[in-house]
Design an enzyme around this catalytic site. Structure first.
Site, short mmCIF file in Angstrom:
data_model
loop_
_atom_site.label_atom_id
_atom_site.label_comp_id
_atom_site.label_asym_id
_atom_site.label_seq_id
_atom_site.Cartn_x
_atom_site.Cartn_y
_atom_site.Cartn_z
N LYS A 22 0.83 -1.21 0.00
CA LYS A 22 0.00 0.00 0.00
C LYS A 22 0.86 1.26 0.00
CE LYS A 22 -1.81 1.96 3.98
NZ LYS A 22 -1.59 3.40 4.03
N ASN A 23 1.83 1.33 0.90
CA ASN A 23 2.56 2.59 1.05
C ASN A 23 3.54 2.86 -0.09
OD1 ASN A 23 1.04 3.25 3.24
ND2 ASN A 23 2.55 2.63 4.77
N ARG A 92 -4.09 9.85 3.21
CA ARG A 92 -2.92 10.69 3.46
C ARG A 92 -2.13 10.92 2.17
NH1 ARG A 92 -0.45 13.78 7.29
NH2 ARG A 92 -2.65 13.71 7.71
N CYS A 116 -5.14 8.09 8.61
CA CYS A 116 -5.48 7.61 9.96
C CYS A 116 -5.26 8.68 11.01
CB CYS A 116 -4.62 6.39 10.30
SG CYS A 116 -5.10 4.93 9.39
N ARG A 121 0.19 14.70 12.82
CA ARG A 121 0.64 14.48 11.46
C ARG A 121 0.75 15.76 10.61
NH1 ARG A 121 -1.94 9.09 8.97
NH2 ARG A 121 0.14 8.91 8.07
N PRO A 122 1.59 16.71 11.04
CA PRO A 122 1.76 17.92 10.23
C PRO A 122 2.52 17.61 8.92
CG PRO A 122 3.33 17.89 12.04
CD PRO A 122 2.46 16.67 12.21
N ILE A 123 2.54 18.58 7.98
CA ILE A 123 3.29 18.36 6.73
C ILE A 123 4.33 19.48 6.54
CG2 ILE A 123 1.56 16.94 5.56
CD1 ILE A 123 0.72 19.46 4.00
N ASP A 124 4.79 20.01 7.66
CA ASP A 124 5.74 21.13 7.58
C ASP A 124 7.06 20.77 6.88
OD1 ASP A 124 5.86 19.51 9.90
OD2 ASP A 124 7.20 20.92 10.89
N ASP A 304 3.82 0.71 12.06
CA ASP A 304 2.56 0.15 11.57
C ASP A 304 2.35 -1.28 12.08
OD1 ASP A 304 2.25 2.51 10.25
OD2 ASP A 304 2.89 1.75 8.30
N ILE A 326 6.85 7.00 17.12
CA ILE A 326 6.68 7.83 15.91
C ILE A 326 5.45 8.74 16.01
CG2 ILE A 326 6.54 7.80 13.36
CD1 ILE A 326 9.07 6.36 14.32
N ARG A 396 -8.84 -0.16 3.59
CA ARG A 396 -7.93 0.78 2.93
C ARG A 396 -6.57 0.13 2.69
NH1 ARG A 396 -6.61 5.27 6.32
NH2 ARG A 396 -4.99 5.33 4.73
C1 EPZ Z 1 4.01 6.94 6.16
O1 EPZ Z 1 3.32 8.03 6.73
C2 EPZ Z 1 2.99 5.84 6.02
N1 EPZ Z 1 1.90 6.34 5.19
C3 EPZ Z 1 2.47 5.45 7.39
O2 EPZ Z 1 1.61 4.36 7.20
C4 EPZ Z 1 3.64 5.03 8.28
O3 EPZ Z 1 3.16 4.84 9.59
C5 EPZ Z 1 4.71 6.13 8.30
O4 EPZ Z 1 5.10 6.50 6.96
C6 EPZ Z 1 5.96 5.75 9.08
O5 EPZ Z 1 6.53 4.60 8.53
C7 EPZ Z 1 2.04 6.36 3.87
O6 EPZ Z 1 3.05 5.94 3.31
C8 EPZ Z 1 0.89 6.86 3.09
P1 EPZ Z 1 6.16 10.20 8.32
P2 EPZ Z 1 3.96 9.47 6.72
O7 EPZ Z 1 6.17 11.46 7.54
O8 EPZ Z 1 4.85 9.59 5.53
C9 EPZ Z 1 6.15 13.60 11.76
C10 EPZ Z 1 -0.20 2.93 7.76
O9 EPZ Z 1 -0.82 2.43 8.74
N2 EPZ Z 1 6.15 14.58 10.66
O10 EPZ Z 1 7.34 9.29 8.21
O11 EPZ Z 1 2.88 10.46 6.85
C11 EPZ Z 1 4.83 12.83 11.81
O12 EPZ Z 1 3.84 13.58 12.50
C12 EPZ Z 1 0.42 4.28 7.91
O13 EPZ Z 1 -0.06 2.37 6.67
C13 EPZ Z 1 6.23 15.93 10.94
O14 EPZ Z 1 6.30 16.35 12.10
O15 EPZ Z 1 4.85 9.39 8.02
C14 EPZ Z 1 5.22 11.57 12.51
O16 EPZ Z 1 5.26 11.78 13.90
C15 EPZ Z 1 -0.14 5.22 8.84
N3 EPZ Z 1 6.21 16.81 9.89
C16 EPZ Z 1 6.63 11.33 11.98
O17 EPZ Z 1 7.10 12.59 11.50
C17 EPZ Z 1 6.15 16.40 8.60
O18 EPZ Z 1 6.15 17.25 7.69
C18 EPZ Z 1 6.74 10.29 10.88
O19 EPZ Z 1 5.88 10.59 9.83
C19 EPZ Z 1 6.08 15.01 8.33
C20 EPZ Z 1 6.09 14.12 9.38
#
Ligand code: EPZ
Length: 418
Positions: A22-23, A92, A116, A121-124, A304, A326, A396
């Site tokens: 999926k991811n 997402r 989820c 989950r910010p995108i900064d 996950d 995380i 999903r």
């Molecule tokens: C991906 O999410 C996966 N989703 C998630 O899968 C997975 O849990 C995660 O990576 C970690 O492996 C997809 O691929 C669609 P991150 P992602 O950015 O990319 C913080 C599932 O169940 N952060 O690595 O959104 C964030 O809040 C899921 O399949 C910021 O602060 O994860 C988190 O605490 C859910 N600012 C950490 O970093 C940002 O701009 C890791 O998030 C981005 C992230």
């Protein structure tokens, strides 16, 4: 509304085949719009996240032909349009259209993504990366507008090795002028899969899978082909199920290195298994040793898989500790495990689990995708009947979950309540 009805405590044997990840696929589909020709993806899982992304590609005037796990995406007539909130909120990964549209058209309008509810989950990091590449970013309520005269290669350091930010910056930088370096990049296998497709389309990316990625911008991207890697989280989920109920259960189509942390924890617990040529044979042991599990970025124990693993820990003798590092909110499933009879105390992001406790079937809810997987696992080992509500979360991410489990001997079915 759909529910899963599970009659627990059935031994599982035979074979469960793992689907495409999926991811990975949720980033490969948006990456395809960077091509001016056709992109072919093999081993594409039929899950609702895939279908939501097809809707976005079609909205942008792309053509998708998806059958027998093969998806052909013709992006030669792609147009730049606003991705409406209803579509971006479905998952997402809609945020990958930010990087992809910005890269292709130097302009994108898209709403904050869904996904989820497991933390803020910010995108900064994504936004800062786009800004470093030369984009101007305006936020109007929930809508993000990205604009650039031209994108220029830059050195981008991520404060945290974010999967999404690493991929989104790769997408935005792939056609920028000059070279981009991402340091402290995420190393998850999905990132390698995306870089492989982009390179196949003509990109120049090196270092994917390490914490330093180099992207030399190219002018044009053409035809591309890639196999979606096996879903390591689906593989891990069925492996945990095998550890609880397996009698020489075969999990096929796995990449062992991708689930190494899980396999090493299961060995520590005393679970008998053998891995050979992408096949894992796993059986339930007489008893399980209590252990500690802490989620980390790859190659650490996947966040996950933390919730599914916590169910197994209820069956270990003594005190186990499950710590999530995380996300802020990965404990949504615990109250339902407690309702089923588990002895668990939660303190912020840590759960202290004392076993072994037998679980009893109850009506429970999938509060998010992996919490839902945890509820399925709990139902499969519980005495009596478990009803899982809000299973759209589960659908999903798990292709044919009912068929796969039924094929191995489980008693599980979907009930439509409407
Ligand atoms: C991906 O999410 C996966 N989703 C998630 O899968 C997975 O849990 C995660 O990576 C970690 O492996 C997809 O691929 C669609 P991150 P992602 O950015 O990319 C913080 C599932 O169940 N952060 O690595 O959104 C964030 O809040 C899921 O399949 C910021 O602060 O994860 C988190 O605490 C859910 N600012 C950490 O970093 C940002 O701009 C890791 O998030 C981005 C992230």
């Amino acid at each position: 509304m759909k529910q899963l009805i599970i009659n627990g405590n059935k031994e599982l044997t035979g074979e469960i085949k793992i689907s495409g990840a999926k991811n990975s696929v949720v980033a490969l589909i948006p990456a395809a719009i960077l091509s001016d020709e056709e992109v072919t993806l093999y081993n594409v899982p039929n899950i609702s996240d895939t279908n939501a992304l097809i809707d976005i590609i079609e909205l942008l005037n792309g053509k998708v032909d998806y059958k027998n796990e093969t998806m052909k995406i013709d992006t030669s007539k792609i147009e730049n349009k606003v991705v409406p909130e209803a579509l971006s909120k479905k998952l997402r990964a809609s945020y990958y259209f930010m990087g992809a549209l910005l890269s292709k058209f130097k302009y994108a309008e898209i709403y904050f993504p869904g996904g989820c509810n497991i933390g803020s989950r910010p995108i900064d990091f994504h936004i800062n990366g786009f800004k470093k590449l030369g984009a101007e970013v305006t936020i109007e309520g929930n809508k993000y507008i990205f604009k650039a005269n031209k994108l220029k290669g830059a050195r981008i350091y991520l404060d945290f090795a974010s999967v999404g930010a690493t991929i989104n910056i790769m997408l935005a930088a792939v056609k920028a002028e000059g070279t981009t370096y991402i340091s402290n990049a995420a190393k998850e296998p999905e990132i390698v899969n995306i870089a492989t497709l982009l390179n196949n389309m003509g990109a120049k990316i090196t270092g994917a899978g390490t914490s330093e990625i180099k992207i030399e911008g190219v002018k044009k991207l053409g035809k591309g082909v890639v196999d979606v890697i096996p879903d390591r989280i689906e593989a891990g989920t069925y492996t945990i199920i095998g550890a609880l109920l397996g009698k020489k259960l075969k999990i096929s189509g796995i990449i062992e290195d991708h689930i190494d942390a899980l396999l090493s924890k299961l060995k520590e617990m005393g679970v008998p298994m053998e891995v050979n040529n992408g096949e894992l044979i796993i059986s339930k042991p007489e008893e399980y040793k209590a252990i500690n599990v802490k989620t980390l970025v790859f190659p650490g124990f996947a966040t996950d898989l933390g919730q599914p693993m916590s169910v197994l820990l209820t069956q270990a003798n003594g005190m186990s500790i499950f710590e999530e590092t995380i996300y802020e909110n990965r404990m949504g499933h615990i109250k339902y495990l407690q309702k089923m009879g588990a002895n668990i105390r939660v303190n912020d992001r840590t759960a202290i689990i004392v076993g072994k406790t037998s679980l009893t079937g109850e009506e429970v809810t999938a509060t998010d995708l992996r919490a839902g997987a945890a509820m399925v696992i709990a139902g499969l080992i519980a005495k009596g009947t478990t009803i899982v509500n809000e299973i759209d979360h589960i659908l999903r991410g798990y292709e044919n979950i009912v068929e796969k489990l039924t094929g191995a001997g489980a008693k599980i079915s979907i009930k439509d309540t409407e």
